[in-house]
Design a protein around this motif. Structure first.
Motif, PDB file in Angstrom:
ATOM      1  N   THR A   1     -36.613   0.615 -22.066  1.00  0.00           N
ATOM      2  CA  THR A   1     -37.431   1.644 -21.419  1.00  0.00           C
ATOM      3  C   THR A   1     -37.524   1.396 -19.917  1.00  0.00           C
ATOM      4  OG1 THR A   1     -38.719   1.970 -23.431  1.00  0.00           O
ATOM      5  CG2 THR A   1     -39.718   2.713 -21.367  1.00  0.00           C
ATOM      6  N   ARG A   2     -37.793   0.152 -19.532  1.00  0.00           N
ATOM      7  CA  ARG A   2     -37.883  -0.180 -18.101  1.00  0.00           C
ATOM      8  C   ARG A   2     -36.544   0.034 -17.405  1.00  0.00           C
ATOM      9  NH1 ARG A   2     -40.057  -5.518 -19.173  1.00  0.00           N
ATOM     10  NH2 ARG A   2     -38.613  -6.225 -17.590  1.00  0.00           N
ATOM     11  N   LEU A   3     -35.462  -0.356 -18.057  1.00  0.00           N
ATOM     12  CA  LEU A   3     -34.129  -0.167 -17.456  1.00  0.00           C
ATOM     13  C   LEU A   3     -33.818   1.311 -17.269  1.00  0.00           C
ATOM     14  CD1 LEU A   3     -32.105  -2.882 -19.401  1.00  0.00           C
ATOM     15  CD2 LEU A   3     -32.555  -2.848 -16.933  1.00  0.00           C
ATOM     16  N   ARG A   4     -34.135   2.121 -18.267  1.00  0.00           N
ATOM     17  CA  ARG A   4     -33.889   3.572 -18.150  1.00  0.00           C
ATOM     18  C   ARG A   4     -34.726   4.186 -17.026  1.00  0.00           C
ATOM     19  NH1 ARG A   4     -33.964   3.607 -24.269  1.00  0.00           N
ATOM     20  NH2 ARG A   4     -31.762   3.558 -24.812  1.00  0.00           N
ATOM     21  N   GLU A   5     -35.970   3.752 -16.915  1.00  0.00           N
ATOM     22  CA  GLU A   5     -36.829   4.267 -15.843  1.00  0.00           C
ATOM     23  C   GLU A   5     -36.273   3.894 -14.472  1.00  0.00           C
ATOM     24  OE1 GLU A   5     -40.659   2.610 -16.740  1.00  0.00           O
ATOM     25  OE2 GLU A   5     -41.080   4.105 -18.306  1.00  0.00           O
ATOM     26  N   GLU A   6     -35.851   2.658 -14.327  1.00  0.00           N
ATOM     27  CA  GLU A   6     -35.307   2.211 -13.041  1.00  0.00           C
ATOM     28  C   GLU A   6     -33.983   2.912 -12.749  1.00  0.00           C
ATOM     29  OE1 GLU A   6     -35.215   0.707  -9.423  1.00  0.00           O
ATOM     30  OE2 GLU A   6     -36.923   0.528 -10.774  1.00  0.00           O
ATOM     31  N   LEU A   7     -33.175   3.112 -13.767  1.00  0.00           N
ATOM     32  CA  LEU A   7     -31.913   3.829 -13.584  1.00  0.00           C
ATOM     33  C   LEU A   7     -32.178   5.266 -13.127  1.00  0.00           C
ATOM     34  CD1 LEU A   7     -28.862   3.688 -13.751  1.00  0.00           C
ATOM     35  CD2 LEU A   7     -29.029   4.188 -16.192  1.00  0.00           C
ATOM     36  N   THR A   8     -33.184   5.896 -13.703  1.00  0.00           N
ATOM     37  CA  THR A   8     -33.563   7.247 -13.283  1.00  0.00           C
ATOM     38  C   THR A   8     -33.991   7.254 -11.818  1.00  0.00           C
ATOM     39  OG1 THR A   8     -34.218   7.834 -15.530  1.00  0.00           O
ATOM     40  CG2 THR A   8     -35.138   9.174 -13.752  1.00  0.00           C
ATOM     41  N   LYS A   9     -34.752   6.241 -11.407  1.00  0.00           N
ATOM     42  CA  LYS A   9     -35.167   6.138  -9.999  1.00  0.00           C
ATOM     43  C   LYS A   9     -33.962   5.995  -9.081  1.00  0.00           C
ATOM     44  CE  LYS A   9     -39.604   3.887 -10.886  1.00  0.00           C
ATOM     45  NZ  LYS A   9     -40.335   2.612 -10.745  1.00  0.00           N
ATOM     46  N   GLN A  10     -33.003   5.171  -9.484  1.00  0.00           N
ATOM     47  CA  GLN A  10     -31.803   4.980  -8.660  1.00  0.00           C
ATOM     48  C   GLN A  10     -30.987   6.274  -8.561  1.00  0.00           C
ATOM     49  OE1 GLN A  10     -30.951   2.482  -6.728  1.00  0.00           O
ATOM     50  NE2 GLN A  10     -32.757   1.326  -7.340  1.00  0.00           N
ATOM     51  N   GLU A  11     -30.898   7.009  -9.657  1.00  0.00           N
ATOM     52  CA  GLU A  11     -30.176   8.284  -9.637  1.00  0.00           C
ATOM     53  C   GLU A  11     -30.870   9.287  -8.720  1.00  0.00           C
ATOM     54  OE1 GLU A  11     -27.233   8.817 -10.720  1.00  0.00           O
ATOM     55  OE2 GLU A  11     -26.988   7.028 -11.951  1.00  0.00           O
TER      56      GLU A  11
END
Length: 173
Positions: free
Chosen positions: A124-134
């Protein structure tokens, strides 16, 4: 964000499409007016600059090698110092975001096969951070223009390779 004073005065070089109170968007729009317009030939020259810089700098040692590498790279690319600096700053901004996104994707793939509450939380944290980077990558279109971002995305793998080599070179200490 409300239209700016300059929109009413006919200064429409960079259209104000932002309708929120996001101050970063206003800053990006202002910075875009001062940025270097990038097209295919300029991007090719910036890549040649980085390739030449790396080939000379990786072969030598010390600050003299870095200075020589810069001079040789300017000659090889046909760029002047200003264009090289503005262009490499743009490449660093894009490549840094994309490098982080690639690392997050790698970590997410690694965690996908595991189970348990800690693994779920990490995913969940990785997906959230990936969304922020995108989102941050997409925001670069406000600063450099959507056409520039499309050019950079088309050559993402090549630019990330150069970015990684440059980071390794400059962190050798």
């Amino acid at each position: 964000m409300a239209p700016s004073f300059f929109d009413d005065a006919g200064y429409q070089d960079v259209r104000n499409l932002e309708r929120s109170s996001n101050m970063d968007a206003a800053d990006d729009r202002t910075l875009r007016m001062a940025s270097l317009p990038v097209d295919g030939p300029l991007l090719d020259a910036l890549v040649r600059y980085q390739q030449a810089y790396l080939s000379h700098a990786e072969a030598g040692q010390g600050t003299e090698a870095l200075g020589t590498a810069h001079t040789e790279a300017l000659t090889a690319s046909g760029l002047d110092s200003r264009k090289a600096e503005l262009g490499t700053a743009m490449l660093r901004a894009f490549s840094g975001r994309r490098w982080a996104a690639w690392k997050l994707q790698d970590k997410l793939r690694e965690v996908e096969g595991t189970s348990g509450p800690q693994a779920d939380e990490l995913r969940t944290r990785l997906r959230e951070e990936l969304t922020k980077q995108e989102r941050a990558t997409e925001a670069l279109a406000r600063r450099y223009g959507p056409d520039t971002l499309a050019l950079l995305r088309a050559r993402e793998a090549e630019l990330l390779d150069l970015h990684t080599r440059m980071a390794r070179l400059l962190s050798r200490g």
